[in-house]
Write a protein that holds these residues in place. Sequence first.
Motif, mmCIF file in Angstrom:
data_model
loop_
_atom_site.group_PDB
_atom_site.id
_atom_site.type_symbol
_atom_site.label_atom_id
_atom_site.label_comp_id
_atom_site.label_asym_id
_atom_site.label_seq_id
_atom_site.Cartn_x
_atom_site.Cartn_y
_atom_site.Cartn_z
ATOM 1 N N ILE A 206 0.837 -1.205 0.000
ATOM 2 C CA ILE A 206 0.000 0.000 0.000
ATOM 3 C C ILE A 206 0.871 1.254 0.000
ATOM 4 C CG2 ILE A 206 -1.572 1.373 1.437
ATOM 5 C CD1 ILE A 206 -2.946 -1.230 2.224
ATOM 6 N N LEU A 207 1.906 1.266 0.847
ATOM 7 C CA LEU A 207 2.816 2.407 0.856
ATOM 8 C C LEU A 207 3.497 2.574 -0.499
ATOM 9 C CD1 LEU A 207 4.669 2.479 4.298
ATOM 10 C CD2 LEU A 207 3.434 4.345 3.215
ATOM 11 N N TYR A 208 3.883 1.460 -1.098
ATOM 12 C CA TYR A 208 4.536 1.507 -2.407
ATOM 13 C C TYR A 208 3.587 2.066 -3.466
ATOM 14 C CZ TYR A 208 6.617 -0.243 -6.750
ATOM 15 O OH TYR A 208 7.125 -0.347 -8.015
ATOM 16 N N PHE A 209 2.344 1.616 -3.469
ATOM 17 C CA PHE A 209 1.358 2.117 -4.432
ATOM 18 C C PHE A 209 1.110 3.611 -4.238
ATOM 19 C CE2 PHE A 209 -0.796 -2.294 -4.952
ATOM 20 C CZ PHE A 209 0.269 -2.697 -5.748
ATOM 21 N N LYS A 210 1.069 4.043 -2.983
ATOM 22 C CA LYS A 210 0.863 5.470 -2.716
ATOM 23 C C LYS A 210 2.012 6.297 -3.288
ATOM 24 C CE LYS A 210 -0.569 7.134 1.134
ATOM 25 N NZ LYS A 210 -1.788 7.821 0.684
ATOM 26 N N GLN A 211 3.229 5.804 -3.139
ATOM 27 C CA GLN A 211 4.373 6.562 -3.642
ATOM 28 C C GLN A 211 4.393 6.597 -5.163
ATOM 29 O OE1 GLN A 211 6.075 8.373 -1.438
ATOM 30 N NE2 GLN A 211 4.552 7.408 -0.106
ATOM 31 N N ILE A 212 3.951 5.534 -5.803
ATOM 32 C CA ILE A 212 3.868 5.525 -7.268
ATOM 33 C C ILE A 212 2.852 6.557 -7.745
ATOM 34 C CG2 ILE A 212 3.054 4.157 -9.227
ATOM 35 C CD1 ILE A 212 4.421 1.775 -8.049
ATOM 36 N N ALA A 213 1.715 6.602 -7.063
ATOM 37 C CA ALA A 213 0.688 7.585 -7.427
ATOM 38 C C ALA A 213 1.212 9.005 -7.243
ATOM 39 C CB ALA A 213 -0.563 7.360 -6.583
ATOM 40 N N GLU A 214 1.931 9.240 -6.146
ATOM 41 C CA GLU A 214 2.491 10.574 -5.910
ATOM 42 C C GLU A 214 3.538 10.918 -6.961
ATOM 43 O OE1 GLU A 214 3.919 11.071 -1.958
ATOM 44 O OE2 GLU A 214 2.007 10.525 -1.002
ATOM 45 N N ALA A 215 4.335 9.943 -7.373
ATOM 46 C CA ALA A 215 5.355 10.198 -8.390
ATOM 47 C C ALA A 215 4.722 10.650 -9.699
ATOM 48 C CB ALA A 215 6.198 8.943 -8.608
ATOM 49 N N ASP A 216 3.644 9.986 -10.104
ATOM 50 C CA ASP A 216 2.956 10.378 -11.339
ATOM 51 C C ASP A 216 2.342 11.769 -11.212
ATOM 52 O OD1 ASP A 216 3.621 8.014 -12.569
ATOM 53 O OD2 ASP A 216 1.743 6.998 -12.027
ATOM 54 N N ASP A 217 1.782 12.064 -10.024
ATOM 55 C CA ASP A 217 1.171 13.386 -9.812
ATOM 56 C C ASP A 217 2.207 14.504 -9.859
ATOM 57 O OD1 ASP A 217 -1.225 12.084 -9.512
ATOM 58 O OD2 ASP A 217 -1.217 12.152 -7.316
ATOM 59 N N GLU A 218 3.442 14.195 -9.424
ATOM 60 C CA GLU A 218 4.469 15.230 -9.314
ATOM 61 C C GLU A 218 5.364 15.339 -10.545
ATOM 62 O OE1 GLU A 218 6.509 14.086 -5.798
ATOM 63 O OE2 GLU A 218 4.854 14.592 -4.444
ATOM 64 N N GLN A 219 5.062 14.567 -11.590
ATOM 65 C CA GLN A 219 5.924 14.583 -12.770
ATOM 66 C C GLN A 219 6.000 15.979 -13.399
ATOM 67 O OE1 GLN A 219 4.980 11.628 -15.695
ATOM 68 N NE2 GLN A 219 6.837 11.982 -16.867
ATOM 69 N N ALA A 220 4.867 16.713 -13.419
ATOM 70 C CA ALA A 220 4.874 18.066 -13.978
ATOM 71 C C ALA A 220 5.797 18.986 -13.181
ATOM 72 C CB ALA A 220 3.451 18.626 -13.992
ATOM 73 N N SER A 221 5.836 18.803 -11.862
ATOM 74 C CA SER A 221 6.735 19.612 -11.024
ATOM 75 C C SER A 221 8.187 19.314 -11.349
ATOM 76 C CB SER A 221 6.470 19.331 -9.548
ATOM 77 O OG SER A 221 5.133 19.628 -9.210
ATOM 78 N N TYR A 222 8.494 18.048 -11.607
ATOM 79 C CA TYR A 222 9.864 17.689 -11.959
ATOM 80 C C TYR A 222 10.262 18.305 -13.303
ATOM 81 C CZ TYR A 222 9.097 14.216 -8.304
ATOM 82 O OH TYR A 222 8.802 13.594 -7.129
ATOM 83 N N THR A 223 9.316 18.356 -14.221
ATOM 84 C CA THR A 223 9.589 18.987 -15.522
ATOM 85 C C THR A 223 9.953 20.455 -15.340
ATOM 86 O OG1 THR A 223 8.044 17.476 -16.615
ATOM 87 C CG2 THR A 223 8.631 19.487 -17.797
#
Length: 665
Positions: free
Chosen positions: A564-581
């Motif tokens: 569950i923690l791993y899935f949450k972090q994957i979801a956060e990574a996708d959400d934050e991709q625009a910030s990384y750009t």
Amino acid sequence: MTINRLIKRSMLKNMRHYFLYFFSLIFSVTLYFSFVTLQFNEEVLKQASNSPTASAGFKAASYLLYFIVLFFVLYANHLFTKRRSKEIGMYQLIGMTKGLIFRLIAIENIVLFSGAVLIGIVTGLLSSRLFTMILMKVLGQESLVQLTFNAKAITQTIVLFSIMLIVILVQLSWMIRRVSLLSLFTASNQTEERVKRFSIWQMLVGALGLVLIGYGYYESTQLFNSNQADRIFINMLLILALTIGGAFLVFRYSVAFIFNLRRLSKNGHLTATDVLAVTPIMHRMKGNAKSLTLITVLTAVSLAISTLAYIAYYSGEQAVATTVPADYVLTTEKGPTFLALLAQHNIDYKEVTYEDLYVQFDVAGLLKNPADEQELFYSESSTKRVLSQSTYEQLKGKVELQKDEAIITNMTGYVTKLYGFNKQGEINVTVESLGNRLEDTLKIVDVKEESAIVNDGSAGVIYAVLVVSDEKYEQYKEFYGKRDRVPQTLVFLENKSDVAMAEELYMQSGADIRKIITNEGEKSIILKQNSYKQEWQDYMNFSGMTIFIAAFLGLAFLLTTGSILYFKQIAEADDEQASYTTLRKIGFSEQDILRGVIWKQVFNFGVPLSIGLLHSYFAVKSGWFLFGTEMLIPMLIMMGLYILMYIVFMLLSIRYYKKVIKNSL
């Protein structure tokens, strides 16, 4: 475009997202089917017949495991659907009805579930053999374990996962029909609760959370105190409420408030770590407090269950030694016959022979808290056994005793854990013989838990053995007088490879038969004196199943919380991709961004794990002595395994973040 073609194209397009969801389904089916197959395995059923609670335990554990799996799959489905919210909103925008959208997603889920159940059953069949081998190892049984394809296990798995599919479809239908079009386009960016401004009130509430957790820990240390024995259940509920509520307040307020103060102290001069670690942690820790609290509680529960199971297994040898402290205990006139057979078969052994001598003394005088004497149910002076110093030294090694000094040993059982005993003190000893009484006072110089001779008392009673000087022992023995007593002999084999042959000789000689009770017109009852091996096997037959079931459920909890923690972090990574750009465009390198991400992952995985470890420590510490004789080593081993598993999940999430960062520009 037909609905079938749309489904096919949708699944191909979302293959990257489906992979995680599909994997979670396969994992859930594999875990459940392995356990159910184990439940119907012939070898397991044969062993379960030796334990009165094994069958009921397996059935109860299968239902509990199903609810663990159901929770995990529902969470994974919710996360996956949330990530597809914009796609669902787009379907509505182009004119598709909610009913048609539900039909599209329902068919996708049915296809996924069908494939996952099929693959999960195959992999579960293979893994069930591994789990069966582990169970046989725990039980100390050597048998050939074969793959068993049980129709009942397949039927039960298909039925229960079909019910799970129906629950998920209901969840999807409710979400699609009740959620607005605008909310679908913004769902992937929402946390559990909107983040508000920080205030002094939040600081106070966060501090209250820490106080609640601390008080809950204190109450756990007092759980089995004698003055609270009549309201243990109420105290357990209170501790549960304090620790869970306190953890929620810490996540909801304390963490975010502390990081906000740190950010304000920078006066706007923020580093990459501040931008990529501190700020996301501050807001997500506050917004996702509910799920993080749940993960913490599940981690604590799983670790506590696993630790208690391992304590029971780890303490098995010591528990058996309280009943049979040697390889063999000879208590009848058949003992010499057994020893002669050992010599005849060239089996080397050491023997220690002693006579039973009984006196009366009271251990309540050694209590650290005299007030506990009123509660100690075994505080009155009662008959206990006496060993001479020379006999004890043959068993346990050299000790120094003066004439009026003594050692108390065999202080085992959970009662001695509930009450503190002083290592030194004085006791009054009474020897009775043929109506005569001898009163004596001895100075106790040490109190030991180790078992020196056979403990024929019940596990919960203080069955103390008094060790006195040889001179004092002869005095008591002379006053005690001559009785028709058969000396008891403890036999220690020099080479453990001789155990198999010695077991046959033990039964062949009849030395294992302690007494035969024959009543007129009734079947004779044979009372036996087990060898150490037989006692160990009885112990594992009785408790081995319970130990294995508890460990299996602990594993399920661990994998669920980590995933569950791993899935949450994957979801956060996708959400934050625009910030990384954006950060890449203004000059931050991949290493700068990744450094901040690593700190964030350490915090996201470390905080729930740390609080979960503390919760489990105090939970286990409050009553570990009901399960075994050693707490520290089993707890450290299990904590180490949990930390290792969380590190693995953390590294997987960092690897995914690294991939997202690399693709952000």
